[in-house]
Design a protein around this motif. Structure first.
Motif, PDB file in Angstrom:
ATOM      1  N   LEU A 188       0.834  -1.213   0.000  1.00 21.46           N
ATOM      2  CA  LEU A 188       0.000   0.000   0.000  1.00 21.46           C
ATOM      3  C   LEU A 188       0.864   1.256   0.000  1.00 21.46           C
ATOM      4  N   ALA A 189       1.933   1.236   0.769  1.00 21.54           N
ATOM      5  CA  ALA A 189       2.838   2.386   0.849  1.00 21.54           C
ATOM      6  C   ALA A 189       3.502   2.642  -0.504  1.00 21.54           C
ATOM      7  N   GLU A 190       3.951   1.581  -1.151  1.00 18.74           N
ATOM      8  CA  GLU A 190       4.577   1.718  -2.468  1.00 18.74           C
ATOM      9  C   GLU A 190       3.579   2.240  -3.500  1.00 18.74           C
ATOM     10  N   TYR A 191       2.349   1.773  -3.412  1.00 15.52           N
ATOM     11  CA  TYR A 191       1.288   2.245  -4.313  1.00 15.52           C
ATOM     12  C   TYR A 191       1.055   3.743  -4.118  1.00 15.52           C
ATOM     13  N   ASP A 192       1.005   4.176  -2.854  1.00 13.57           N
ATOM     14  CA  ASP A 192       0.780   5.594  -2.563  1.00 13.57           C
ATOM     15  C   ASP A 192       1.933   6.457  -3.065  1.00 13.57           C
ATOM     16  N   LEU A 193       3.157   5.975  -2.930  1.00  9.33           N
ATOM     17  CA  LEU A 193       4.304   6.739  -3.414  1.00  9.33           C
ATOM     18  C   LEU A 193       4.264   6.841  -4.945  1.00  9.33           C
ATOM     19  N   ALA A 194       3.885   5.770  -5.601  1.00  4.93           N
ATOM     20  CA  ALA A 194       3.735   5.806  -7.065  1.00  4.93           C
ATOM     21  C   ALA A 194       2.612   6.757  -7.466  1.00  4.93           C
ATOM     22  N   THR A 195       1.552   6.789  -6.681  1.00  6.05           N
ATOM     23  CA  THR A 195       0.445   7.707  -6.949  1.00  6.05           C
ATOM     24  C   THR A 195       0.907   9.156  -6.797  1.00  6.05           C
ATOM     25  N   ALA A 196       1.743   9.413  -5.796  1.00  6.82           N
ATOM     26  CA  ALA A 196       2.290  10.763  -5.616  1.00  6.82           C
ATOM     27  C   ALA A 196       3.080  11.175  -6.865  1.00  6.82           C
ATOM     28  N   GLN A 197       3.852  10.242  -7.385  1.00  2.99           N
ATOM     29  CA  GLN A 197       4.617  10.513  -8.606  1.00  2.99           C
ATOM     30  C   GLN A 197       3.673  10.835  -9.768  1.00  2.99           C
ATOM     31  N   ASP A 198       2.610  10.060  -9.906  1.00  3.71           N
ATOM     32  CA  ASP A 198       1.634  10.302 -10.968  1.00  3.71           C
ATOM     33  C   ASP A 198       0.925  11.646 -10.779  1.00  3.71           C
ATOM     34  N   MET A 199       0.610  11.995  -9.553  1.00  2.89           N
ATOM     35  CA  MET A 199      -0.040  13.276  -9.280  1.00  2.89           C
ATOM     36  C   MET A 199       0.893  14.441  -9.631  1.00  2.89           C
ATOM     37  N   SER A 200       2.179  14.233  -9.475  1.00  2.84           N
ATOM     38  CA  SER A 200       3.154  15.247  -9.856  1.00  2.84           C
ATOM     39  C   SER A 200       3.100  15.497 -11.358  1.00  2.84           C
ATOM     40  N   LYS A 201       3.063  14.428 -12.120  1.00  7.12           N
ATOM     41  CA  LYS A 201       2.976  14.554 -13.579  1.00  7.12           C
ATOM     42  C   LYS A 201       1.679  15.245 -14.002  1.00  7.12           C
ATOM     43  N   ALA A 202       0.611  15.020 -13.232  1.00  5.83           N
ATOM     44  CA  ALA A 202      -0.688  15.620 -13.532  1.00  5.83           C
ATOM     45  C   ALA A 202      -0.820  17.039 -12.967  1.00  5.83           C
ATOM     46  N   LYS A 203       0.231  17.512 -12.276  1.00  2.19           N
ATOM     47  CA  LYS A 203       0.257  18.850 -11.667  1.00  2.19           C
ATOM     48  C   LYS A 203      -0.814  19.019 -10.578  1.00  2.19           C
ATOM     49  N   ARG A 204      -1.079  17.939  -9.859  1.00  3.15           N
ATOM     50  CA  ARG A 204      -2.044  17.959  -8.748  1.00  3.15           C
ATOM     51  C   ARG A 204      -1.236  17.936  -7.457  1.00  3.15           C
ATOM     52  N   TYR A 205      -0.677  19.096  -7.137  1.00  5.42           N
ATOM     53  CA  TYR A 205       0.361  19.192  -6.120  1.00  5.42           C
ATOM     54  C   TYR A 205      -0.140  18.931  -4.704  1.00  5.42           C
ATOM     55  N   LEU A 206      -1.358  19.281  -4.406  1.00  8.05           N
ATOM     56  CA  LEU A 206      -1.911  18.975  -3.083  1.00  8.05           C
ATOM     57  C   LEU A 206      -1.904  17.467  -2.852  1.00  8.05           C
ATOM     58  N   TYR A 207      -2.239  16.716  -3.882  1.00 10.06           N
ATOM     59  CA  TYR A 207      -2.291  15.272  -3.755  1.00 10.06           C
ATOM     60  C   TYR A 207      -0.912  14.620  -3.818  1.00 10.06           C
ATOM     61  N   VAL A 208       0.062  15.314  -4.377  1.00  8.21           N
ATOM     62  CA  VAL A 208       1.444  14.835  -4.289  1.00  8.21           C
ATOM     63  C   VAL A 208       1.819  14.772  -2.812  1.00  8.21           C
TER      64      VAL A 208
END
Length: 129
Positions: free
Chosen positions: A12-32
């Motif tokens: 779950l932790a690894e999934y969340d970190l990958a999601t943070a990376q994806d949110m960065s690419k999407a410019k959704r910085y609050l969710y990063v």
């Protein structure tokens, strides 16, 4: 508690970190920032289960979780500063005005800084798991 539970927290932790990376690419910085906080929370809970052989506390407070772990004294000032910063990005119970203010502070550069700090911290914690 079983290794399966520890592995689940880690996954779950690894999934969340990958999601943070994806949110960065999407410019959704609050969710990063939020997903970085979640990733560190979950890997700390994996550590808790491994060290205490019991269910981790029902908390989102990273500082509280760190206090319960045997490697806390090995963490340097930079790591503790990252933990403190990440702690402020837990947003589920925040009011709308807090989220709006936090969103203004999370520029691209700041979000990338949070993400990079979280990645470093994540790897250090994982090596201590």
């Amino acid at each position: 508690m079983s290794q399966k539970i520890i592995d689940n927290w880690l996954s779950l932790a690894e999934y969340d970190l990958a999601t943070a990376q994806d949110m960065s690419k999407a410019k959704r910085y609050l969710y990063v920032a939020f997903m970085c906080q979640q990733a560190i929370e979950k890997i700390l809970k994996a550590c808790y289960v491994k060290q205490h052989n019991s269910t981790p506390p029902y908390t989102h407070n990273l500082l509280r979780l760190i206090k319960e772990l045997n490697f806390k004294d090995e963490m340097d000032d930079k790591m503790m500063a990252a933990i403190e910063e990440l702690n402020s990005y837990y947003i589920e119970s925040r009011y709308t005005e807090d989220i709006e203010e936090l969103s203004k502070l999370l520029t691209e550069a700041k979000a990338l800084s949070v993400l990079n700090s979280a990645k470093e911290l994540f790897e250090w914690i994982k090596n201590n798991l």
